[in-house]
Design an enzyme around this catalytic site. Structure first.
Site, PDB file in Angstrom:
ATOM      1  N   HIS A   1       0.876  -1.174   0.000  1.00 43.60           N
ATOM      2  CA  HIS A   1       0.000   0.000   0.000  1.00 43.60           C
ATOM      3  C   HIS A   1       0.914   1.225   0.000  1.00 43.60           C
ATOM      4  O   HIS A   1       1.881   1.276   0.770  1.00 43.60           O
ATOM      5  CB  HIS A   1      -0.866  -0.029   1.270  1.00 43.60           C
TER       6      HIS A   1
ATOM      7  N   ARG B   1      -5.288  10.098  -1.350  1.00 37.55           N
ATOM      8  CA  ARG B   1      -4.810  10.309  -2.722  1.00 37.55           C
ATOM      9  C   ARG B   1      -5.998  10.514  -3.656  1.00 37.55           C
ATOM     10  O   ARG B   1      -5.960  11.338  -4.558  1.00 37.55           O
ATOM     11  CB  ARG B   1      -3.979   9.112  -3.190  1.00 37.55           C
TER      12      ARG B   1
END
Ligand SMILES: Cc1cc2nc3c(=O)[nH]c(=O)nc-3n(C[C@H](O)[C@H](O)[C@H](O)COP(=O)(O)OP(=O)(O)OC[C@H]3O[C@@H](n4cnc5c(N)ncnc54)[C@H](O)[C@@H]3O)c2cc1C
Length: 568
Positions: free
Chosen positions: A236, A258
């Site tokens: 991740h 994000r």
């Protein structure tokens, strides 16, 4: 030695283990079912940690075919298509069961339909959730239902070896350690489910819960079972990087940061993602992680050796409102997520690889079944966010149904091979001579080898060197004693056992990574950057033979759709 006989023994109490217990009980309430778990039932494992949610095609405009195509394309054509089809079709049943029978409350739209949010790699917003604490909702409700039934619990009981019959052609039971007393416990069972949840905690930075140390996969290897896709370790991109003094380092800062427009900056505080991909920070996990490691290798690092995420340009008030939990988590570690910079680093998150299994969750060893993150083949080269908890609940339920039928039709209580039992106990005994303090340095070495040489970016020389270092480390570990002769709650002893499992499974990851001479999804080889021909896709299958791994690349069967085609 304490002994216990049971019809069904379930190892692990995540989504897979608890669903299996409930389904086996529903299929036959007279079954004697035992859930044995390394921590406390309902309080350990990664299903409880699920933040984002659960992928399922519920909306009228969505379809299981579309969910299937996203899963196959996300997995770079390596998933077993029959398993992936079961995942997407049975997820629809499991989410209804979770809501209507087991009592979960998921977020809803104003018109009463279930709210589904966007997750990376999906062509439709299909992630069902309860705020950003979906796992707590699922595990609490499952645990309550298990507590309410006549299902035996062995908590703080750690499985250490799968024990076969004297003839070696079936499973007889499992050797366990009662962590409270330190005694060995022999559990004989007609059917055993391996649902210990994988968990790549052998990397310097990792997200899974501390109770996970790949014990299930290591036991499966020692039992001679084939494991597939072991090179596929998902990283991740945004693990929190807060120094070595805190366990918060490595934990996930959610993908939504994000998604909402957060920027990744290098140590010189320059944004770099647009140089790597037109989607910039919104590219998929594997791509962003690779770009981050490349940028880190260029040398401009944050004080703790990583990069930064910056959200302030979106407006600190909005960030504080939309990402309250993340802002608080960062503040606990001295970072201002809303208005400043937070240090981040890619972090090992999930093992796509696991034990090879049939659609009914049976394995090559009669009497042994597998489900959840311990099972390989559903996700191929990449797991879509939201497909993890769907996987564990779907296949946990299948395993519960299958085991109930197996016990009825074929189940026998058999005696384990006494020599194998003795050997298993001997394997758990650390040497008497104690090299006090040795475990910490071995752990750091393991973290370093896996992160530096078997991590986000790999090549032949690094992997070959890693295999040598892992073999050496494994040998040193076997010769390292642990502090304290007292066995009750001797956590150093359990640390030693954890490291032994991790070292063994690390060797399988490095072996498979060396064998795959192309780059697919989570596996990236600098010396073989191409994906290879999709129509000749092959998956890695390895098993332990003596001290060595035997590995084959086996062709993927395109049973439902071929590369270049679509079901849509
Ligand atoms: C921080 C985080 C966030 C995540 N978010 C998402 C998400 O939003 N959506 C999604 O789909 N997936 C997510 N995942 C992945 C998801 O959590 C897993 O895919 C899934 O929960 C695995 O379920 P499981 O039942 O296989 O294992 P787990 O839930 O991990 O359970 C494993 C169980 O096995 C027990 N165990 C381990 N070793 C032994 C042993 N030797 N003996 C006995 N018991 C043992 C453990 O104590 C535990 O009870 C996330 C993972 C993490 C770490």
């Amino acid at each position: 030695m304490r002994r216990l006989d049971t019809d069904v023994l379930i190892l692990g109490s995540g989504g897979a283990g608890l669903f299996a217990a409930l389904h086996a009980h529903r299929a036959d309430p007279s079954l004697d079912i035992t859930v044995a778990v390394k921590g406390l039932l309902g309080k350990c494992g990664c299903t409880r940690m699920v933040q984002g949610g659960y992928n399922v095609a519920l909306a009228k405009e969505d379809s299981v075919e579309r969910h299937f195509m996203d899963t196959i394309e996300g997995g770079k054509w390596l998933p077993d298509q029959e398993l992936a089809w079961m995942l997407v079709t049975l997820a629809v049943e499991r989410i209804r069961e979770l809501e209507n029978e087991l009592g979960c409350f998921f977020d809803r739209n104003p018109d009463g339909t279930v709210h589904q949010k966007a997750f990376a790699g999906q062509t439709f917003d299909r992630t069902v959730h309860k705020g950003d604490l979906t796992g707590i909702e699922i595990i609490n409700r499952l645990a309550e239902q298990v507590w309410a039934r006549r299902i035996r619990r062995l908590e703080d009981h750690r499985a250490v070896e799968l024990l076969k019959t004297r003839s070696g052609d079936a499973l007889a039971g499992v050797l366990m350690i009662d962590m409270h007393t330190g005694e060995y416990v022999l559990v004989r069972a007609k059917a055993v489910l391996l649902a210990t949840g994988g968990g790549p905690t052998m990397y310097r930075y990792h997200t899974p819960s501390g109770d996970k140390s790949c014990d299930g996969l290591a036991m499966a290897l020692r039992a001679g079972l084939p494991l597939r896709d072991m090179e596929m370790v998902q990283f991740h991109p945004t693990g929190l990087l807060a120094g070595t003094h805190t366990r918060m380092t490595g934990t996930v800062l959610e993908e939504g940061l994000r998604g909402a427009g957060g920027h990744l900056l290098n140590g010189a505080k320059e944004r770099f993602m647009p140089r790597y991909d037109p989607l910039a920070e919104r590219a998929t996990r594997d791509f962003v992680s690779r770009a981050m490691v490349t940028e880190m290798r260029r040398g401009a690092l944050s004080p703790n050796g990583g990069l930064y995420i910056s959200m302030a340009h979106l407006g600190p008030e909005r960030v504080a409102r939309d990402f309250k939990g993340m802002v608080e988590r960062c503040a606990d570690c001295g970072f201002d997520l809303a208005g400043g910079l937070v240090e981040v680093v890619p972090t090992a998150h999930y093992l796509m690889g696991g034990v090879e299994f049939a659609p009914d969750c049976s394995t090559a060893l009669p009497g042994l079944f597998v489900a959840g993150e311990d099972a390989g083949g559903v996700h191929g080269a990449n797991r879509l966010g939201g497909n993890g908890v769907a996987n564990s609940t779907v296949f946990g339920a299948v395993a519960g149904d299958t085991m109930a039928a197996w016990v009825r039709d074929e189940g026998v209580l058999a005696e384990p091979d006494p020599a194998a039992l003795d050997a298993a106990i001997a394997r758990c005994e650390p040497p008497a001579a104690s090299t006090h303090g040795g475990l910490e340095s071995l752990r750091e070495r393991l973290y370093g080898v896996m992160w530096d040489k078997v991590g986000v970016i790999r090549d032949r020389a690094g992997l070959a060197a890693a295999l040598g270092e892992l073999a050496q480390l494994d040998a040193e570990l076997a010769a390292t004693g642990v502090a304290g002769a007292e066995r009750a709650f001797n956590l150093s002893w359990h640390d030693w056992l954890n490291l032994r499992s991790l070292a063994q499974v690390s060797r399988s990851i490095a072996t498979a990574a060396l064998a795959r001479e192309n780059s697919r999804g989570a596996h990236y080889r600098e010396d073989f950057p191409d994906a290879g021909a999709l129509e000749r896709s092959a998956y890695s299958s390895l098993r332990l033979e003596g001290e060595r791994f035997a590995l084959e690349m086996k062709p993927v069967a395109f049973t439902r759709v071929k590369p270049g085609e679509t079901l849509l």
